[in-house]
Design an enzyme around this catalytic site. Structure first.
Site, short mmCIF file in Angstrom:
data_model
loop_
_atom_site.label_atom_id
_atom_site.label_comp_id
_atom_site.label_asym_id
_atom_site.label_seq_id
_atom_site.Cartn_x
_atom_site.Cartn_y
_atom_site.Cartn_z
N GLY A 51 78.48 9.68 21.74
CA GLY A 51 79.60 9.88 22.65
C GLY A 51 79.22 10.97 23.62
O GLY A 51 78.88 12.08 23.18
N ALA A 52 79.27 10.70 24.90
CA ALA A 52 78.70 11.63 25.89
C ALA A 52 79.12 13.08 25.69
O ALA A 52 78.27 13.96 25.54
CB ALA A 52 79.05 11.13 27.29
N GLN A 94 80.83 0.36 17.84
CA GLN A 94 81.63 1.58 17.94
C GLN A 94 83.13 1.25 17.89
O GLN A 94 83.93 2.03 17.40
CB GLN A 94 81.35 2.32 19.26
CG GLN A 94 80.02 3.03 19.34
CD GLN A 94 78.92 2.18 19.95
OE1 GLN A 94 78.97 0.94 19.89
NE2 GLN A 94 77.89 2.81 20.52
N ASP A 135 79.51 7.65 30.58
CA ASP A 135 78.37 8.47 30.18
C ASP A 135 77.76 9.18 31.37
O ASP A 135 77.11 10.21 31.22
CB ASP A 135 77.32 7.61 29.47
CG ASP A 135 77.83 7.13 28.14
OD1 ASP A 135 78.56 6.11 28.11
OD2 ASP A 135 77.55 7.77 27.12
N ASN A 153 78.46 3.25 31.51
CA ASN A 153 79.19 3.31 30.25
C ASN A 153 78.62 2.27 29.31
O ASN A 153 77.70 1.52 29.65
CB ASN A 153 80.69 3.10 30.50
CG ASN A 153 81.54 3.51 29.32
OD1 ASN A 153 81.41 4.60 28.79
ND2 ASN A 153 82.40 2.59 28.87
N LYS A 154 79.20 2.21 28.10
CA LYS A 154 78.70 1.29 27.08
C LYS A 154 78.52 -0.12 27.63
O LYS A 154 79.37 -0.61 28.37
CB LYS A 154 79.69 1.28 25.90
CG LYS A 154 79.26 0.49 24.71
CD LYS A 154 77.86 0.84 24.21
CE LYS A 154 77.67 2.30 24.06
NZ LYS A 154 76.24 2.73 24.02
C1 LIG Z 1 83.76 9.75 25.46
S1 LIG Z 1 82.34 8.92 24.87
C2 LIG Z 1 81.66 8.28 26.28
C3 LIG Z 1 80.75 7.10 26.02
O1 LIG Z 1 79.70 7.35 25.05
C4 LIG Z 1 79.51 6.12 24.28
O2 LIG Z 1 78.14 5.77 24.13
P1 LIG Z 1 77.38 5.98 22.69
O3 LIG Z 1 78.33 5.55 21.61
O4 LIG Z 1 76.16 5.09 22.82
O5 LIG Z 1 77.03 7.44 22.66
C5 LIG Z 1 80.23 5.07 25.07
O6 LIG Z 1 79.47 4.63 26.18
C6 LIG Z 1 81.44 5.86 25.49
O7 LIG Z 1 82.23 5.22 26.43
#
Ligand SMILES: CSC[C@H]1O[C@H](OP(=O)(O)O)[C@H](O)[C@@H]1O
EC number: 5.3.1.23
Length: 354
Positions: free
Chosen positions: A59-60, A205, A246, A256-257
């Site tokens: 999560g960013a 997620q 992100d 983003n994801k």
């Molecule tokens: C507030 S979290 C932002 C963002 O991070 C996640 O990616 P990951 O699970 O690969 O770290 C996802 O893109 C969320 O939207």
């Protein structure tokens, strides 16, 4: 209810997934949720870098906060000899852990600035710990401010449903959430009918983390396959698609994801609002547009297996980019703690920082 970091007698500060004790950092291993709540205790920056790389923490904003604590740990456990080299090396290792979330580099830059002002190891230990805790607390404050801005923008008078993608809650931030923080606030204000949560293949997620977070806080959630989002929007079930980010570039493009871009196309086609919620630490004004954002590609095993169970032929070729870029033209509003940018563009994004 996921809320502020809790400070207790032992100076611990933490959230549902992260606890800072000054000389160690505890992380809830998000790879094992929802069925196992297993904590990992880290005392060195190398362990924090590995935990970010392996998505123990993800999560960013949470990545940035964890990395900041990693730098503080590097100082706390520096050998005393060439402590400056040790801390510089720790910052480099943490910076190499994941490439897309700009929050990681934003946090490390803040830590590096403080480090450059320290004249002794004792001063570095104290100030780097204080700075990491402040980065954590500021992110939580930003979460709460964004929830207020988003609700004001939506100006709702009766409950409605939303759809979200990935996990953007307490697990991914300083403790309340970005998109999920808005959803929490809608629930608190009795304006939330239901949350459709994309399972978010391949890392899940949504099914493993968002459904877990919302259920434990008593917030209504309906889990759906990523491929069902189109039908949900076509049926008119949701008024907003709300997602995190992100990295947001100077023109308002959003990384983003993976799967976010297709959601934005669907939302525009079905005249559903598309809202991006992210703190200003996610905005990278040094990048002109989304085409410049480094997109992380992860191991093919993440698609060929789920929890070690083979779900695709062992040798099949895999393309596994874990982020995509949504052009600003498909985004109705970007919500940050500095304010709201409707129909985002270069001027609007720059206005956040003026
Ligand atoms: C507030 S979290 C932002 C963002 O991070 C996640 O990616 P990951 O699970 O690969 O770290 C996802 O893109 C969320 O939207």
């Amino acid at each position: 209810m996921s809320r502020a970091p809790v400070s207790s007698g032992d100076r611990a500060i933490g959230t549902v997934a992260m606890r800072w004790h000054g000389g160690s950092l505890e992380l809830l291993d998000q790879r094992l949720l929802p069925d196992q709540e297993h904590w990992i205790t880290l005392e060195g920056s190398a362990g924090v870098a590995q935990s970010i790389r392996d998505m123990v923490v993800r999560g960013a904003p949470a990545i940035g906060i964890s990395a900041a604590y990693g730098v503080a740990l590097a100082a706390r456990h520096a050998g005393g000899g060439d402590w400056k080299t040790e801390i510089k090396q720790a910052i480099r290792e943490l910076a190499a852990s994941r490439p897309t979330a700009v929050n990681l580099f934003w946090a490390l830059q803040k830590m590096e600035q403080v480090f450059s002002e320290c004249h002794s190891l004792e001063e570095a230990v104290k100030r780097l710990s204080e700075t990491a805790v402040q980065i954590h607390k500021d992110d939580l404050s930003a979460n709460l401010a964004m929830a207020d801005y988003a609700l004001a923008h939506m100006d709702a008078s009766k409950p409605f449903s939303v759809l979200t993608h990935c996990n953007t809650g307490a697990l991914a931030t300083g403790g309340y959430g970005t998109a999920l923080g808005v959803i929490r606030r809608l629930h608190e204000k009795k304006l939330l009918k239901d949350v459709y949560a994309d399972e978010t293949r391949p890392w899940l997620q949504g099914s493993r983390l968002t459904a877990w977070e919302l259920a434990r806080d008593g917030i209504p959630v309906t889990l759906n396959a990523d491929g069902a989002a189109a039908s949900i929007l076509a049926a008119g079930h949701v008024r907003w698609v709300i997602v995190g980010a992100d990295r947001i570039t100077a023109n308002g493009d959003v990384a983003n994801k993976i799967g976010t871009y297709s959601l934005a196309v669907l939302a525009r086609h079905h005249k559903v609002g598309f809202m991006v919620v992210a703190p200003s630490s996610t905005v990278d004004m040094a990048l002109a547009s989304g085409k410049d954002i480094p997109i992380e590609e992860r191991e093919g095993e993440e698609l060929r297996q789920v929890r070690g169970v083979q779900i695709a032929p062992a040798g099949v070729k895999v393309f596994n980019p874990v982020f995509d870029v949504t052009p600003a033209s498909l985004i109705d509003v970007i919500v940050t703690e500095k304010g709201v940018v409707s129909t985002p563009n270069m001027t609007g994004m720059a206005g956040l920082f003026s």
